[in-house]
Design a protein around this motif. Structure first.
Motif, mmCIF file in Angstrom:
data_model
loop_
_atom_site.group_PDB
_atom_site.id
_atom_site.type_symbol
_atom_site.label_atom_id
_atom_site.label_comp_id
_atom_site.label_asym_id
_atom_site.label_seq_id
_atom_site.Cartn_x
_atom_site.Cartn_y
_atom_site.Cartn_z
ATOM 1 N N ARG A 344 -67.129 -9.522 72.784
ATOM 2 C CA ARG A 344 -66.670 -7.647 72.910
ATOM 3 C C ARG A 344 -67.419 -6.896 73.381
ATOM 4 N N ARG A 345 -68.185 -6.586 73.838
ATOM 5 C CA ARG A 345 -69.316 -6.393 74.696
ATOM 6 C C ARG A 345 -69.752 -6.267 76.246
ATOM 7 N N ALA A 346 -69.203 -7.739 76.014
ATOM 8 C CA ALA A 346 -69.325 -7.809 77.541
ATOM 9 C C ALA A 346 -68.470 -8.432 78.799
ATOM 10 N N GLY A 347 -67.090 -7.599 78.023
ATOM 11 C CA GLY A 347 -66.010 -8.292 78.675
ATOM 12 C C GLY A 347 -65.799 -9.806 78.909
ATOM 13 N N LEU A 348 -66.688 -10.825 78.385
ATOM 14 C CA LEU A 348 -66.560 -12.290 78.414
ATOM 15 C C LEU A 348 -65.067 -12.611 78.212
ATOM 16 N N LEU A 400 -75.466 -6.303 67.941
ATOM 17 C CA LEU A 400 -74.560 -6.207 67.192
ATOM 18 C C LEU A 400 -73.513 -5.830 68.682
ATOM 19 N N ALA A 401 -74.263 -4.594 68.297
ATOM 20 C CA ALA A 401 -74.070 -3.499 69.415
ATOM 21 C C ALA A 401 -74.555 -3.761 70.828
ATOM 22 N N GLY A 402 -74.369 -4.436 71.429
ATOM 23 C CA GLY A 402 -73.969 -5.152 72.731
ATOM 24 C C GLY A 402 -76.221 -4.836 73.590
ATOM 25 N N GLU A 403 -76.859 -4.183 72.694
ATOM 26 C CA GLU A 403 -78.539 -3.766 73.544
ATOM 27 C C GLU A 403 -79.187 -4.937 73.872
ATOM 28 N N VAL A 404 -80.029 -5.132 74.391
ATOM 29 C CA VAL A 404 -80.956 -6.061 74.500
ATOM 30 C C VAL A 404 -82.030 -5.212 74.015
ATOM 31 N N VAL A 433 -76.700 -6.045 77.328
ATOM 32 C CA VAL A 433 -76.655 -7.482 77.883
ATOM 33 C C VAL A 433 -74.912 -7.274 79.333
ATOM 34 N N HIS A 434 -74.016 -6.097 79.114
ATOM 35 C CA HIS A 434 -73.172 -6.128 79.887
ATOM 36 C C HIS A 434 -73.753 -5.914 81.327
ATOM 37 N N ALA A 435 -75.135 -5.115 81.115
ATOM 38 C CA ALA A 435 -75.678 -4.730 82.889
ATOM 39 C C ALA A 435 -76.833 -5.837 82.549
ATOM 40 N N ALA A 436 -76.836 -6.637 82.050
ATOM 41 C CA ALA A 436 -77.877 -7.575 82.344
ATOM 42 C C ALA A 436 -77.147 -8.718 83.666
ATOM 43 N N ALA A 447 -65.992 -3.383 77.456
ATOM 44 C CA ALA A 447 -64.900 -2.632 76.696
ATOM 45 C C ALA A 447 -64.407 -1.090 77.326
ATOM 46 N N SER A 448 -65.524 -0.370 77.637
ATOM 47 C CA SER A 448 -65.540 1.092 77.841
ATOM 48 C C SER A 448 -64.640 0.917 78.876
ATOM 49 N N ASP A 449 -65.336 -0.354 79.340
ATOM 50 C CA ASP A 449 -63.717 -0.278 81.453
ATOM 51 C C ASP A 449 -63.037 -0.259 80.696
#
Length: 474
Positions: A344-348, A400-404, A433-436, A447-449
């Motif tokens: 959901r947050r990292a686009g996988l 759950l928000a995708g933050e580290v 986690v998406h930035a990582a 998700a924003s993209d």
């Protein structure tokens, strides 16, 4: 005269009942329900005050000098001394519990041999094995020392007689659940017997400044067998744990009146007995090729010790209607949450439709949330079939928000990683986690993209529709 309604009371928790029961209905302990009248009768007589001698009179705490600090002597095993807080304290009662066959007797026999080798007289009392059986194990582990005395006794009075005869400087009793006292009814191992034996041995330790090591059995759920009072009586409670499929063993302090309870001792079972592992850094890292996808190293915290642990992941397309999730050494519920965050947050996209296998190297179990980021990186690497740099380590909690989110002792983890040659550290500073995963080129569109792309597609489709609709008007 009519009998009281609540005629029986549990000596452990105070639960009352009108009829006698073998097991307490509140604390679920066996053999602790006794006649309430007998308990009240024992407390009915008033206790007379006793004159205090000058040497034992209470004084202000500021009058006690540093000379009264606790003195310790080393047991000869550094990892065991680490857990105890620096060594054995004279007069301390130490309880060591663990699963059957994990190596409690082997460890204590090694402690006895090391202490006897320094010139101390040690008495090892085995209530479960014969003297010849202990002698065979001592010969195998190299524990044949003249100052080590062996005895096989199950009666408390006989053990006290052995102590008077040998006058040891260290006493080991294996185990407290198999020793019985003539002053208490019931068989050995029942709560009354365990309470009486433990109280007598602790009293012996305090009166003679004699350190005593007791072996304790555990129940099916892993708790120490016997009444809860056993853990309150002793000064130190240690738990010896380890997987039978691996040679690694850990000693943890659950209670310590003389030191911290966040220390962990690491041992390894060998053919010659048990050996301490002062630097277990390489036990949880693989020796295979470094260009394999699906692997990531994290730095876990075991007590005060930072240990590098390699997490391995394998992601394959599901062949059945329900994708499989097989975990070894990690929490399945946290892995399920990480998979949802990755999709959901990292686009996988599509990761939930694959079979996911997660395992740790060396059989170590990761229970802290600090391993979340390494698990996510390993899954993303396995899914994209792109290996992670071999000099990178990752630790951080994923929300759950995708933050580290940051974890405890981050500086210590990073320092241990640099000491072991990991030049790149991925932690909470990465933000999400998406930035990582983007930094490692493992991420899909966020998700924003995806939302922006879908909005652009809708605007383009609407523009095309408008052009077709108004094309005849020009």
């Amino acid at each position: 005269m009519a009998r009281s309604t609540n005629a029986y009371r549990c000596v452990e928790c105070g639960w009352t009942t009108a009829k006698w029961a073998g097991r307490c209905g509140e604390c679920q302990q066996w053999g602790t329900v006794t006649d309430a009248a007998e308990q009240a009768g024992g407390n009915a007589r008033a206790v007379k005050p006793v004159a205090v001698s000058a040497g034992r009179a209470a004084r202000p705490i500021t009058e006690f000098t540093a000379e009264m600090e606790i003195t310790r002597w080393p047991s000869g095993i550094g990892e065991f001394d680490r857990v105890l807080g620096g060594g054995v304290v004279p007069g301390a009662a130490i309880l060591l519990s663990g699963e059957p066959g994990v190596g409690k007797s082997t460890l204590l026999l090694e402690v006895a041999a090391r202490a006897a080798a320094t010139g101390k007289r040690v008495l090892y009392v085995s209530a479960e094995e014969s003297v010849s059986q202990v002698r065979l194990r001592a010969a195998r582990t190299g524990a044949l020392v003249p100052n080590l005395y062996l005895a096989s006794e199950t009666d408390l009075g006989t053990i006290l007689g052995q102590v008077d005869s040998v006058e040891p400087q260290l006493l080991i009793v294996d185990s407290v659940q198999t020793v019985s006292s003539s002053l208490s009814d019931g068989l050995a191992g029942q709560p009354g017997q365990v309470r009486e034996v433990a109280a007598a041995l602790v009293r012996l330790a305090k009166e003679r400044e004699l350190p005593i090591l007791l072996v304790g059995h555990v129940t099916k759920d892993g708790s120490i067998a016997g009444p809860r009072l056993l853990e309150h009586l002793v000064d130190v409670v240690c738990h010896f744990e380890g997987d039978r499929q691996t040679a690694l063993r850990f000693v943890r302090a659950l209670k310590n009146r003389f030191g911290p309870t966040d220390e962990v001792g690491c041992f390894e079972m060998t053919g010659d007995g048990i050996a301490e592992v002062p630097d277990p850094s390489g036990l949880f890292l693989s020796r295979g090729s470094t260009n394999v996808s699906g692997t990531c190293v994290t730095v876990a915290l075991e007590g005060r010790r930072a240990l590098p642990v390699e997490v391995q992941a394998l992601v394959v397309k599901a062949t059945g209607p329900q994708p499989r999730r097989v975990m070894n050494g990690v929490d399945p519920s946290r892995v399920a949450m990480i998979l949802a965050v990755l999709e959901r947050r990292a686009g996988l996209k599509g990761v939930g439709e694959h079979d996911v296998y997660i395992s740790t190297v060396g059989g170590v179990r990761l229970t802290e949330p600090g391993a979340d980021l390494a698990i996510a990186v390993a899954i993303a690497s396995a899914l994209s079939e792109r290996p992670v740099p071999h000099d990178l380590t990752a630790f951080g909690e994923i929300s759950l928000a995708g933050e580290v989110r940051p974890v405890s002792a981050a500086a210590q983890r990073a320092s241990e990683a640099r000491r072991l040659g990991f030049t790149h550290v991925l932690d909470a500073e990465v933000g999400s986690v998406h930035a990582a995963l983007e930094r490692l080129r493992l991420a899909g569109p966020s998700a924003s993209d995806v939302n922006d792309a879908r909005a652009a597609e809708r605007r383009a489709a609407q523009r095309d529709e408008w052009e077709r609709e108004f094309s005849g008007s020009f």
